[in-house]
Design an enzyme around this catalytic site. Structure first.
Site, PDB file in Angstrom:
ATOM      1  N   ASN A  39       0.851  -1.176   0.012  1.00 25.15           N
ATOM      2  CA  ASN A  39      -0.015  -0.013   0.074  1.00 25.15           C
ATOM      3  C   ASN A  39       0.959   1.177  -0.023  1.00 25.15           C
ATOM      4  O   ASN A  39       1.603   1.451   0.868  1.00 25.15           O
ATOM      5  CB  ASN A  39      -0.856   0.038   1.197  1.00 25.15           C
ATOM      6  CG  ASN A  39      -1.827   1.160   1.404  1.00 25.15           C
ATOM      7  OD1 ASN A  39      -1.351   2.301   1.096  1.00 25.15           O
ATOM      8  ND2 ASN A  39      -2.998   1.062   1.530  1.00 25.15           N
TER       9      ASN A  39
ATOM     10  N   HIS B  30       1.123   6.268   1.793  1.00 27.54           N
ATOM     11  CA  HIS B  30       1.774   7.156   2.709  1.00 27.54           C
ATOM     12  C   HIS B  30       2.951   7.949   1.921  1.00 27.54           C
ATOM     13  O   HIS B  30       3.344   8.815   2.180  1.00 27.54           O
ATOM     14  CB  HIS B  30       2.172   6.618   4.080  1.00 27.54           C
ATOM     15  CG  HIS B  30       1.027   6.021   4.781  1.00 27.54           C
ATOM     16  ND1 HIS B  30       0.130   7.064   5.241  1.00 27.54           N
ATOM     17  CD2 HIS B  30       0.625   5.181   5.423  1.00 27.54           C
ATOM     18  CE1 HIS B  30      -0.786   6.515   5.926  1.00 27.54           C
ATOM     19  NE2 HIS B  30      -0.377   5.269   5.944  1.00 27.54           N
TER      20      HIS B  30
ATOM     21  N   HIS C 150      -5.840   3.547  -1.722  1.00 24.36           N
ATOM     22  CA  HIS C 150      -7.067   3.824  -1.211  1.00 24.36           C
ATOM     23  C   HIS C 150      -7.289   5.603  -1.487  1.00 24.36           C
ATOM     24  O   HIS C 150      -6.971   6.423  -0.695  1.00 24.36           O
ATOM     25  CB  HIS C 150      -7.001   3.967   0.295  1.00 24.36           C
ATOM     26  CG  HIS C 150      -8.242   3.973   1.040  1.00 24.36           C
ATOM     27  ND1 HIS C 150      -8.506   3.923   2.383  1.00 24.36           N
ATOM     28  CD2 HIS C 150      -9.652   4.435   0.651  1.00 24.36           C
ATOM     29  CE1 HIS C 150      -9.848   4.171   2.674  1.00 24.36           C
ATOM     30  NE2 HIS C 150     -10.616   4.609   1.561  1.00 24.36           N
TER      31      HIS C 150
ATOM     32  N   ARG D  85      -9.187   8.311  -0.902  1.00 24.30           N
ATOM     33  CA  ARG D  85     -10.231   8.684  -0.005  1.00 24.30           C
ATOM     34  C   ARG D  85     -11.053   9.749  -0.528  1.00 24.30           C
ATOM     35  O   ARG D  85     -10.616  10.659  -1.396  1.00 24.30           O
ATOM     36  CB  ARG D  85      -9.428   8.958   1.327  1.00 24.30           C
ATOM     37  CG  ARG D  85      -8.914   7.858   1.887  1.00 24.30           C
ATOM     38  CD  ARG D  85      -8.179   8.056   3.240  1.00 24.30           C
ATOM     39  NE  ARG D  85      -9.189   8.166   4.271  1.00 24.30           N
ATOM     40  CZ  ARG D  85      -9.575   7.567   5.332  1.00 24.30           C
ATOM     41  NH1 ARG D  85      -8.620   6.570   5.322  1.00 24.30           N
ATOM     42  NH2 ARG D  85     -10.386   7.696   5.978  1.00 24.30           N
TER      43      ARG D  85
ATOM     44  N   ARG E 150      -6.953  12.719   0.796  1.00 29.63           N
ATOM     45  CA  ARG E 150      -5.903  13.321   1.817  1.00 29.63           C
ATOM     46  C   ARG E 150      -4.397  12.852   1.487  1.00 29.63           C
ATOM     47  O   ARG E 150      -3.369  13.483   1.833  1.00 29.63           O
ATOM     48  CB  ARG E 150      -6.259  12.962   3.108  1.00 29.63           C
ATOM     49  CG  ARG E 150      -5.851  11.411   3.495  1.00 29.63           C
ATOM     50  CD  ARG E 150      -5.911  11.340   4.912  1.00 29.63           C
ATOM     51  NE  ARG E 150      -7.341  11.225   5.271  1.00 29.63           N
ATOM     52  CZ  ARG E 150      -7.960  10.706   6.448  1.00 29.63           C
ATOM     53  NH1 ARG E 150      -7.241  10.082   7.017  1.00 29.63           N
ATOM     54  NH2 ARG E 150      -9.207  10.967   6.683  1.00 29.63           N
TER      55      ARG E 150
ATOM     56  N   GLU F 182      -8.568   0.221  -2.957  1.00 32.24           N
ATOM     57  CA  GLU F 182      -9.439   0.217  -1.662  1.00 32.24           C
ATOM     58  C   GLU F 182     -10.554   1.432  -1.951  1.00 32.24           C
ATOM     59  O   GLU F 182     -10.073   2.412  -2.478  1.00 32.24           O
ATOM     60  CB  GLU F 182      -8.769   0.515  -0.456  1.00 32.24           C
ATOM     61  CG  GLU F 182      -7.816  -0.569  -0.086  1.00 32.24           C
ATOM     62  CD  GLU F 182      -6.663  -0.398   1.213  1.00 32.24           C
ATOM     63  OE1 GLU F 182      -7.248   0.678   1.921  1.00 32.24           O
ATOM     64  OE2 GLU F 182      -6.008  -1.034   1.549  1.00 32.24           O
TER      65      GLU F 182
ATOM     66  N   THR G 209      -7.925   3.585   8.250  1.00 30.16           N
ATOM     67  CA  THR G 209      -9.049   2.651   8.353  1.00 30.16           C
ATOM     68  C   THR G 209      -9.166   2.061   9.777  1.00 30.16           C
ATOM     69  O   THR G 209      -8.103   1.436  10.170  1.00 30.16           O
ATOM     70  CB  THR G 209      -9.194   1.757   7.217  1.00 30.16           C
ATOM     71  OG1 THR G 209      -8.991   2.516   5.988  1.00 30.16           O
ATOM     72  CG2 THR G 209     -10.507   1.127   7.305  1.00 30.16           C
TER      73      THR G 209
ATOM     74  N   GLU H 294     -10.661  -9.358   3.190  1.00 33.58           N
ATOM     75  CA  GLU H 294      -9.117  -8.933   3.998  1.00 33.58           C
ATOM     76  C   GLU H 294      -9.519  -8.761   5.236  1.00 33.58           C
ATOM     77  O   GLU H 294     -10.390  -7.910   5.757  1.00 33.58           O
ATOM     78  CB  GLU H 294      -8.940  -7.827   3.426  1.00 33.58           C
ATOM     79  CG  GLU H 294      -7.423  -7.145   3.828  1.00 33.58           C
ATOM     80  CD  GLU H 294      -6.589  -6.165   3.317  1.00 33.58           C
ATOM     81  OE1 GLU H 294      -6.895  -6.079   2.098  1.00 33.58           O
ATOM     82  OE2 GLU H 294      -6.097  -5.392   3.883  1.00 33.58           O
TER      83      GLU H 294
ATOM     84  N   HIS I 157      -3.649  -4.402   7.683  1.00 34.50           N
ATOM     85  CA  HIS I 157      -3.706  -3.317   8.752  1.00 34.50           C
ATOM     86  C   HIS I 157      -2.569  -3.580  10.036  1.00 34.50           C
ATOM     87  O   HIS I 157      -2.873  -4.474  10.633  1.00 34.50           O
ATOM     88  CB  HIS I 157      -4.972  -3.032   9.126  1.00 34.50           C
ATOM     89  CG  HIS I 157      -5.128  -1.640   9.772  1.00 34.50           C
ATOM     90  ND1 HIS I 157      -5.657  -0.430   8.818  1.00 34.50           N
ATOM     91  CD2 HIS I 157      -4.756  -1.025  10.580  1.00 34.50           C
ATOM     92  CE1 HIS I 157      -5.827   0.466   9.500  1.00 34.50           C
ATOM     93  NE2 HIS I 157      -5.052   0.210  10.657  1.00 34.50           N
TER      94      HIS I 157
HETATM   95  N1  PXP Z   1      -5.440  -3.036   4.271  1.00 37.55           N
HETATM   96  C1  PXP Z   1      -6.698  -1.967   4.381  1.00 37.55           C
HETATM   97  C2  PXP Z   1      -7.963  -2.234   4.001  1.00 37.55           C
HETATM   98  C3  PXP Z   1      -6.375  -0.583   4.796  1.00 37.55           C
HETATM   99  O1  PXP Z   1      -7.149   0.271   4.797  1.00 37.55           O
HETATM  100  C4  PXP Z   1      -5.068  -0.523   5.238  1.00 37.55           C
HETATM  101  C5  PXP Z   1      -4.595   0.883   5.751  1.00 37.55           C
HETATM  102  O2  PXP Z   1      -4.736   1.886   4.605  1.00 37.55           O
HETATM  103  C6  PXP Z   1      -4.031  -1.410   4.921  1.00 37.55           C
HETATM  104  C7  PXP Z   1      -4.208  -2.746   4.423  1.00 37.55           C
HETATM  105  C8  PXP Z   1      -2.520  -1.329   5.360  1.00 37.55           C
HETATM  106  O3  PXP Z   1      -2.525  -0.951   6.626  1.00 37.55           O
HETATM  107  P1  PXP Z   1      -1.072  -0.363   7.190  1.00 37.55           P
HETATM  108  O4  PXP Z   1      -0.695   0.882   6.401  1.00 37.55           O
HETATM  109  O5  PXP Z   1      -1.290  -0.177   8.599  1.00 37.55           O
HETATM  110  O6  PXP Z   1       0.005  -1.387   6.685  1.00 37.55           O
END
Ligand code: PXP
Length: 252
Positions: A11, A14, A56, A58, A62, A83, A114, A164, A204
């Site tokens: 992901n 960030h 994702h 949003r 952001r 996402e 999330t 998931e 997550h």
């Molecule tokens: N999976 C989903 C559905 C999420 O919403 C997120 C956070 O955006 C992640 C995985 C990844 O989480 P993390 O950034 O904590 O690894």
């Protein structure tokens, strides 16, 4: 499924968080110096062996912007997992982009990331409609849920291919006595989901410490990991960050 074959989706939201911290108001026309570019990072993740790229977009935009998602769709060679909130606007965007998968997540503007899992049981008709519309367009759907029996059973009934499982509660409890019970919930959730024919992903809060236990959850197909990999990349570069996580997932 042995841990060797668990896939890694990275992901990259960030990366865009850092860009937005400086360039939120800037035009993003081609040739402008706007860094860091999430698409470039995505390509480097793929080069390092990531099996897919997750973003994702949003409602409040952001971090990842719709324009980023369009560029990713053009550039990446693996799989795009988008996402999305369970809204008509996001469904329309998914149908424009045609990612390989969508992962439907709950979304509120106030949360930092999330927080809880999607309430599939409580909004069954809406989720079932999204799953069907996506399937008609050739997109597979994943539902981001807590490892609760009720939510897993409802997810299976929607026709979604994947769930998931939300590992956030487990990750938050990692250094407390709740870790064991949270781990057990994930194991039971994965077993039930697999029994109901769902493909089991998890995500997550997974990091370089807890991943070694996470991979012992049965039936895992893919882990989606963002924050810890992007954080690690600040010190060691994205290539090493992805390779190291892949090695841990493989149990090396
Ligand atoms: N999976 C989903 C559905 C999420 O919403 C997120 C956070 O955006 C992640 C995985 C990844 O989480 P993390 O950034 O904590 O690894």
């Amino acid at each position: 499924m042995s841990s060797q074959s668990i896939l890694l989706g990275v992901n990259i939201d960030h990366v865009a968080t850092v860009r937005e911290a400086r360039y939120k108001e800037s035009p993003r026309a081609c040739g402008q110096f706007v860094e860091p570019d999430p698409v470039t990072i995505a390509l480097l993740c793929e080069k390092a062996g990531a099996h897919g790229i997750t973003v994702h977009p949003r409602e409040d935009a952001r971090h990842i912007q719709k324009a980023d998602v369009r560029r990713l769709r053009e550039c990446i060679q693996t799989r795009l997992n988008m996402e999305m909130a369970a809204t008509d606007e996001m469904l329309a965007f998914a149908l424009e982009i045609l990612p390989e998968t969508i992962c439907v997540v709950p979304e509120s503007r106030e949360e930092v990331t999330t927080e809880g899992g999607l309430d599939v049981a409580g909004q069954f008709d809406r989720i079932e409609r999204i799953v069907k519309a996506a399937a008609d367009a050739g997109i597979e759907t994943s539902l981001f849920i807590d490892p609760d029996q009720n939510q897993i059973e409802a997810s299976a009934k929607t026709g979604a291919k994947y769930v998931e499982l939300h590992t956030g509660a487990y990750a938050n409890a990692y250094y407390s006595k709740e870790r064991g019970p949270e781990y057990d919930r994930l194991v039971a959730g994965a077993e039930l989901a697999a029994e109901l024919g769902l493909v089991v992903n998890a995500g997550h809060g997974i990091n370089y410490v807890n991943v070694s236990e996470v991979i012992t959850i049965p039936f895992l197909n893919e882990l989606n990991i963002g924050h810890s990999i992007i954080s690690r990349a600040l010190f060691f570069g994205i290539d090493e960050a992805v390779r190291e996580m892949k090695a841990l997932i493989a149990g090396v």
